[in-house]
Design an enzyme around this catalytic site. Structure first.
Site, mmCIF file in Angstrom:
data_model
loop_
_atom_site.group_PDB
_atom_site.id
_atom_site.type_symbol
_atom_site.label_atom_id
_atom_site.label_comp_id
_atom_site.label_asym_id
_atom_site.label_seq_id
_atom_site.Cartn_x
_atom_site.Cartn_y
_atom_site.Cartn_z
ATOM 1 N N GLY A 452 0.812 -1.215 0.000
ATOM 2 C CA GLY A 452 0.000 0.000 0.000
ATOM 3 C C GLY A 452 0.841 1.258 0.000
ATOM 4 O O GLY A 452 0.491 2.259 -0.638
ATOM 5 N N ASP A 453 1.981 1.219 0.714
ATOM 6 C CA ASP A 453 2.886 2.368 0.709
ATOM 7 C C ASP A 453 3.504 2.568 -0.671
ATOM 8 O O ASP A 453 3.635 3.702 -1.146
ATOM 9 C CB ASP A 453 3.981 2.162 1.753
ATOM 10 C CG ASP A 453 3.421 2.074 3.159
ATOM 11 O OD1 ASP A 453 2.931 3.089 3.672
ATOM 12 O OD2 ASP A 453 3.460 0.977 3.736
ATOM 13 N N GLN A 454 3.880 1.451 -1.331
ATOM 14 C CA GLN A 454 4.424 1.553 -2.681
ATOM 15 C C GLN A 454 3.396 2.147 -3.623
ATOM 16 O O GLN A 454 3.714 2.985 -4.482
ATOM 17 C CB GLN A 454 4.861 0.177 -3.175
ATOM 18 C CG GLN A 454 5.428 0.174 -4.597
ATOM 19 C CD GLN A 454 6.754 0.914 -4.692
ATOM 20 O OE1 GLN A 454 7.768 0.455 -4.184
ATOM 21 N NE2 GLN A 454 6.744 2.062 -5.343
ATOM 22 N N VAL A 457 3.044 5.974 -2.875
ATOM 23 C CA VAL A 457 4.222 6.701 -3.349
ATOM 24 C C VAL A 457 4.189 6.854 -4.866
ATOM 25 O O VAL A 457 4.416 7.946 -5.402
ATOM 26 C CB VAL A 457 5.508 5.965 -2.914
ATOM 27 C CG1 VAL A 457 6.719 6.485 -3.683
ATOM 28 C CG2 VAL A 457 5.725 6.126 -1.418
#
Length: 654
Positions: A452-454, A457
């Site tokens: 989810g962070d990827q 970003v």
């Protein structure tokens, strides 16, 4: 006869070019980030090294060249009363270590100078500092030596004479001061970024330290029905918004600033060091508190247990002007809210609202966090978060996720909402009355921690280039899928996460480093048909990545005759690479794949069922590194050769 003075100069000119100036510049950057926000530099040395250490502190408390604010730098050997008292009461070996325990705080820096790298009082100080969470640097003589090994980082002077080492240390002190002064007295952030031409992304959010303890579990404990973990190893990485910042920093040609709160404890010091190593500029708003730690216990690519430390909100100080300056120059802003309080900081919310007016701001929300600020370009909750944030109404699945996105679009001052759906991709809603944009993901398997962070970003970086939110989300879903393929968080210890397809050997190495299995299959694959597809789909299910090795055109001609291949190697490779079950294609020119197999080293080598009962030629090679050769069921009635003969007969009958 060479004069002594000339010999001395020659030794100095031989040693100076070998000085690690890149590391000294990095040290200057770290001090420029930590000292103005309340950090301390502690310095110690004996004899001539003490003089060099005190030279450094005088330059920092005073000034080196340019006018700037005084920095906190303490020479531990300069307090003669403490020096003699500690020596009298605790012995000479503790003279610096006790002062480190008195003055040092997690996140501070201890710089130790020793020409030999063997002084007991210096080594004791290093040990004390490491135990308290300080960053330890060393200026020493020739490596290896005990101090260089005890420090986090060392600059070692390759010279035989003590005088030469000390004079090089003086040069190192001046280079360190010059680097710090350049950063603290450089043009304003916006002007600096404009001059460099390198865009900046600002990541704002809660951070934590992620820890994985991984091992092998092949039996249950006799005490209770729980697995026994053996050969355990521990790895640590930034988590929360810290992971988002690291992922952004691994994207070429982007500067990354992280605005967060990091506790003043050993986990916080280690987290700060990890972020420094990743090249992330950190602006820490926390004034005290402890850093949350999330620990996963894993075996066979599965999480057996997770335990978290208490995650209480950290006390935050006033917003530094540097945060507003970085937001003003940013090409994109990403907020990673993990519900620990940083997005409730009033001044920070005002600064984010101002930033959202003229640059894309992506908000990754949390049910325990705050609503996005007005002007947010894109909010990216996952399906579970969207369900909770919309008060648990609506059904699940695509229809339910779309309904939740519509509800959040109405409730929040945001332009678009994308609900991320794990292996199902994402759904984007821009208009409650319009059709949602469904973005499916390629099938994949692996550790999805951080996916989810990827995604967030990539969405922010893509929007910053002027692309549409629909294009940004399509790129983000693909990037998150590739991140999982590459091993998820394990890829952080190897190379940057994949952005789409990459070199097959590199991909295999990343997956293997993440604990996944590499599957290989080989053949000519001339005239791709359903039999090939069945073989490859079955092969892909056996591991984390499938690399297909195909014979070149010349190799096929030698094996099959001058009228083959029917389809050239480039087209064959492109068709195979387009299949969802194929992660990479390698073309080899030999008649057999031994050479490429030795490079790829698959864990599993797959053949079709027509090899059943036979031992393939390359089996011994694959088994030499512990790999397995397996056969999968063969789809009856499909053969490239028979199809070519059938077409030739039909053509001849015309």
């Amino acid at each position: 006869m060479t004069l002594p003075g000339r010999t001395h100069i020659q030794a100095l000119t031989a040693a100076l070019p070998l000085l690690d100036t890149d590391r000294l510049q990095t040290w200057g950057r770290i001090l420029a980030e930590r000292l103005p926000t309340g950090g301390r530099l502690l310095v110690a040395g004996n004899g001539g090294s003490a003089a060099e250490a005190q030279h450094l502190t005088s330059e920092l408390v005073g000034r080196y060249r340019a006018e700037r604010a005084p920095m906190s730098a303490i020479a531990l050997h300069a307090d003669t009363s403490s020096l003699t008292a500690i020596t009298n009461d605790y012995g000479p070996e503790q003279v610096f270590a006790r002062q480190v325990r008195a003055h040092g705080r997690p996140g501070d820096v201890l710089l130790l100078l020793s020409t030999s790298g063997t002084s007991p009082n210096i080594l004791a100080a290093a040990q004390a500092a490491r135990g308290m969470g300080l960053t330890v640097w060393a200026l020493t003589g020739r490596a290896p030596n005990p101090l260089a090994e005890a420090a986090d980082q060392a600059v070692c002077v390759d010279a035989a004479q003590v005088a030469t080492v000390q004079e090089c240390h003086l040069v190192a002190v001046h280079l360190l001061c010059a680097s710090l002064d350049t950063l603290l007295t450089a043009p304003g952030p916006a002007e600096d970024a404009a001059q460099s031409g390198v865009p900046r992304i600002v990541v704002v959010g809660d951070v934590l330290l992620d820890r994985d303890i991984a091992g092998t579990a092949d039996r249950l404990s006799p005490e209770a029905p729980v697995p026994v973990l053996v050969d355990a190893r521990s790895t640590e990485r930034p988590g929360g918004a810290g992971l988002g910042a690291v992922l952004a920093a691994r994207t070429a040609d982007w500067n990354v600033t992280l605005v967060c709160g990091i506790g003043q404890d050993q986990p916080g010091a280690h987290l700060r060091a990890l972020l420094d190593d990743a090249g992330v500029e950190v602006i820490n708003l926390a004034t005290s508190g402890t850093t949350p730690v999330k620990t996963r216990v894993r075996a066979a690519d599965r999480t057996l247990l997770r335990f978290d430390t208490n995650a209480d909100p950290l006390p935050l100080g006033p917003l530094p002007g540097r945060v507003r300056a970085r937001l003003a120059e940013a090409a994109a802003v990403l907020v990673c809210d993990y519900g620990l309080g940083i997005t409730s900081h009033d001044d920070l919310r005002q600064a984010l609202t101002a930033a959202a007016a003229d640059r894309p701001l992506v908000w990754d929300p949390h049910p325990k966090g705050t609503a996005p600020v007005p002007g947010t370009a894109l909010a990216v909750p996952n399906a579970s978060e969207a369900l909770l944030l919309s008060h648990g109404t609506g059904s699940s699945g695509l229809a339910g996720d779309t309904a939740h996105a519509v509800q959040l679009l109405a409730a929040w001052p945001v332009k678009q909402v994308a609900v991320t759906r794990g292996h199902d991709g994402a759904v984007l809603v821009a208009d409650p009355d319009g059709h949602p944009l469904a973005i499916p993901a390629r099938p994949t398997a692996g550790d999805a921690c951080g996916a989810g962070d990827q995604l967030a970003v990539t969405a922010a970086l893509t929007l910053a280039t002027g692309r549409l939110p629909s294009q940004a989300m399509a790129a983000a879903v693909e990037a998150a899928t590739s991140y999982v393929e590459a091993g998820g968080p394990a890829s952080l210890t190897t190379a940057p996460p994949l952005q789409g397809r990459t070199d097959p050997l590199e991909l295999a190495a990343r997956v293997r480093a993440g604990g996944g299995k590499v599957v290989g299959a080989g053949g000519c694959f001339d005239l791709l048909h359903a039999g090939h597809l069945s073989l490859l789909e079955q092969a892909r299910r056996l591991g984390g990545v499938l690399i297909v090795c195909i014979n070149s055109d010349a190799s096929v001609r030698r094996l099959k005759g001058e009228d083959r291949p029917v389809v050239g190697e480039r087209e064959r490779a492109a068709l195979l690479a387009a299949l969802d079950c194929v992660d990479g294609v390698i073309v080899f020119g030999e008649d057999t794949p031994e050479t490429v197999l030795a490079e790829l080293r698959p864990d599993i080598w797959v053949k079709g069922g027509d090899y059943a009962g036979q031992r393939v030629a390359e089996a011994e090679l694959v088994e030499s590194w512990g790999g397995d050769v397996v056969v999968v069921p063969f789809l009856e009635g499909h053969s490239t050769t028979s199809r070519i003969h059938h077409v030739a007969q039909k053509e001849g009958a015309r």
